[in-house]
Design a protein around this motif. Structure first.
Motif, PDB file in Angstrom:
ATOM      1  N   ARG A  46      36.539  37.997  36.789  1.00 42.95           N
ATOM      2  CA  ARG A  46      37.323  37.784  38.011  1.00 42.95           C
ATOM      3  C   ARG A  46      36.986  36.442  38.648  1.00 42.95           C
ATOM      4  NH1 ARG A  46      36.641  43.590  41.014  1.00 42.95           N
ATOM      5  NH2 ARG A  46      37.807  44.826  39.512  1.00 42.95           N
ATOM      6  N   LEU A  47      35.702  36.113  38.670  1.00 44.78           N
ATOM      7  CA  LEU A  47      35.304  34.821  39.236  1.00 44.78           C
ATOM      8  C   LEU A  47      35.899  33.664  38.445  1.00 44.78           C
ATOM      9  CD1 LEU A  47      31.528  35.322  40.130  1.00 44.78           C
ATOM     10  CD2 LEU A  47      33.458  35.157  41.689  1.00 44.78           C
ATOM     11  N   GLU A  48      35.886  33.758  37.124  1.00 47.70           N
ATOM     12  CA  GLU A  48      36.454  32.708  36.273  1.00 47.70           C
ATOM     13  C   GLU A  48      37.951  32.563  36.522  1.00 47.70           C
ATOM     14  OE1 GLU A  48      35.333  30.386  34.025  1.00 47.70           O
ATOM     15  OE2 GLU A  48      33.366  30.884  34.835  1.00 47.70           O
ATOM     16  N   LYS A  49      38.674  33.679  36.589  1.00 51.94           N
ATOM     17  CA  LYS A  49      40.120  33.635  36.840  1.00 51.94           C
ATOM     18  C   LYS A  49      40.414  33.008  38.196  1.00 51.94           C
ATOM     19  CE  LYS A  49      41.426  37.498  33.901  1.00 51.94           C
ATOM     20  NZ  LYS A  49      41.953  38.868  33.856  1.00 51.94           N
ATOM     21  N   GLU A  50      39.629  33.377  39.200  1.00 55.15           N
ATOM     22  CA  GLU A  50      39.827  32.817  40.539  1.00 55.15           C
ATOM     23  C   GLU A  50      39.545  31.316  40.525  1.00 55.15           C
ATOM     24  OE1 GLU A  50      40.763  32.644  44.558  1.00 55.15           O
ATOM     25  OE2 GLU A  50      41.119  34.229  43.090  1.00 55.15           O
ATOM     26  N   LYS A  51      38.522  30.906  39.823  1.00 56.46           N
ATOM     27  CA  LYS A  51      38.182  29.488  39.723  1.00 56.46           C
ATOM     28  C   LYS A  51      39.315  28.722  39.044  1.00 56.46           C
ATOM     29  CE  LYS A  51      34.634  26.403  37.893  1.00 56.46           C
ATOM     30  NZ  LYS A  51      33.400  26.327  37.100  1.00 56.46           N
ATOM     31  N   ARG A  54      42.293  28.445  41.406  1.00 55.92           N
ATOM     32  CA  ARG A  54      42.091  27.426  42.434  1.00 55.92           C
ATOM     33  C   ARG A  54      42.228  26.013  41.866  1.00 55.92           C
ATOM     34  NH1 ARG A  54      37.062  29.680  46.128  1.00 55.92           N
ATOM     35  NH2 ARG A  54      38.145  31.536  46.863  1.00 55.92           N
ATOM     36  N   GLU A  55      41.679  25.809  40.660  1.00 55.28           N
ATOM     37  CA  GLU A  55      41.805  24.494  40.035  1.00 55.28           C
ATOM     38  C   GLU A  55      43.244  24.182  39.708  1.00 55.28           C
ATOM     39  OE1 GLU A  55      39.134  24.585  36.698  1.00 55.28           O
ATOM     40  OE2 GLU A  55      37.356  24.310  37.958  1.00 55.28           O
ATOM     41  N   GLY A  56      44.016  25.191  39.307  1.00 56.32           N
ATOM     42  CA  GLY A  56      45.437  25.013  39.022  1.00 56.32           C
ATOM     43  C   GLY A  56      46.212  24.660  40.267  1.00 56.32           C
ATOM     44  N   GLU A  57      45.907  25.315  41.374  1.00 58.35           N
ATOM     45  CA  GLU A  57      46.566  25.002  42.644  1.00 58.35           C
ATOM     46  C   GLU A  57      46.205  23.611  43.114  1.00 58.35           C
ATOM     47  OE1 GLU A  57      45.493  28.063  45.389  1.00 58.35           O
ATOM     48  OE2 GLU A  57      46.833  29.561  44.488  1.00 58.35           O
ATOM     49  N   LYS A  58      44.956  23.239  42.929  1.00 55.10           N
ATOM     50  CA  LYS A  58      44.480  21.936  43.345  1.00 55.10           C
ATOM     51  C   LYS A  58      45.162  20.834  42.540  1.00 55.10           C
ATOM     52  CE  LYS A  58      40.000  20.359  44.774  1.00 55.10           C
ATOM     53  NZ  LYS A  58      38.555  20.398  44.539  1.00 55.10           N
ATOM     54  N   ALA A  59      45.297  21.029  41.233  1.00 54.06           N
ATOM     55  CA  ALA A  59      45.933  20.033  40.374  1.00 54.06           C
ATOM     56  C   ALA A  59      47.427  19.952  40.670  1.00 54.06           C
ATOM     57  CB  ALA A  59      45.714  20.390  38.900  1.00 54.06           C
ATOM     58  N   ALA A  60      48.076  21.069  40.947  1.00 57.80           N
ATOM     59  CA  ALA A  60      49.498  21.077  41.236  1.00 57.80           C
ATOM     60  C   ALA A  60      49.773  20.465  42.607  1.00 57.80           C
ATOM     61  CB  ALA A  60      50.040  22.493  41.191  1.00 57.80           C
ATOM     62  N   GLY A  61      48.866  20.600  43.509  1.00 57.76           N
ATOM     63  CA  GLY A  61      49.042  20.082  44.864  1.00 57.76           C
ATOM     64  C   GLY A  61      48.783  18.585  44.975  1.00 57.76           C
TER      65      GLY A  61
END
Length: 62
Positions: A46-51, A54-61
């Protein structure tokens, strides 16, 4: 002075009961450790998926 047979039976019962209690305790401990390990693996996934999320949102943003 002879010891009655039932005394030997009682002592044997106590010894067998103690051995079975030890065996059962070890088995329960092993099952508990396996359960804890499995829960830990699920938590880490779960921690890996959340990480990753978040990285995907950060890169898309950006």
């Amino acid at each position: 002075m002879s010891i009655p047979i039932w005394v030997f039976a009682v002592v044997a019962g106590i010894v067998i009961s103690a051995l079975m209690a030890i065996k059962t305790g070890r088995e329960e401990h092993q099952l508990e450790m396996e359960s804890i390990e499995k829960e830990g693996e699920i938590y880490l996934e779960r921690l890996e998926k959340e990480k990753e999320r978040r990285e995907g949102e950060k890169a898309a943003g950006v």
